[in-house]
Design a protein around this motif. Sequence first.
Motif: not given
Length: 116
Positions: A48, A51-52, A73, A89
């Motif tokens: 993850c 990108c995060h 989140k 995702m």
Amino acid sequence: MRKLLLLTIVSALAITSCTFEKAVPLPAGCNTTMYYSTDIKPFIDAKCVTCHSNVPSYMNGGDFTDFSLLQEKVNDGSVVDRVFNKKDMAPIGYDQLTEAEKSMLRCWIEQGAPNN
Ligand code: HEC
């Protein structure tokens, strides 16, 4: 006729409201404590954080290297929504979570997503 219509609506509602539970059964073994540091963080970092991350150059959906942002989140339901409902995702073409990882994530969220 009206009874039939009502019955149809009621069953449609019942089916829709069960979709999530059916799609995401609570994994067996959820009574084992999940640890963020050893069970969850490794695959979040690998799959993850691509990108995060804290790279500010584009809209990245939040920096998951910061635990409190990930927790936010989780608490607002968006992790469950994107991983288990919409299943977008990680995005197609990127490393996907395995079924085992999804189970661990689901259990950890169920256990209150602690920073343990
Ligand atoms: C290829 C890059 C990429 C990867 C890999 C990725 N994401 Fe995302 N994610 C994004 C982007 C960009 C957004 C913001 C746009 C959107 O909501 O679609 C986002 C949005 C989200 C959101 C919604 C955030 C909000 O504020 O509503 C969640 C939750 C999320 N991602 C979870 C994950 C998880 C969990 C993983 C790992 C399994 C993951 N993402 C992997 C790019 C990625």
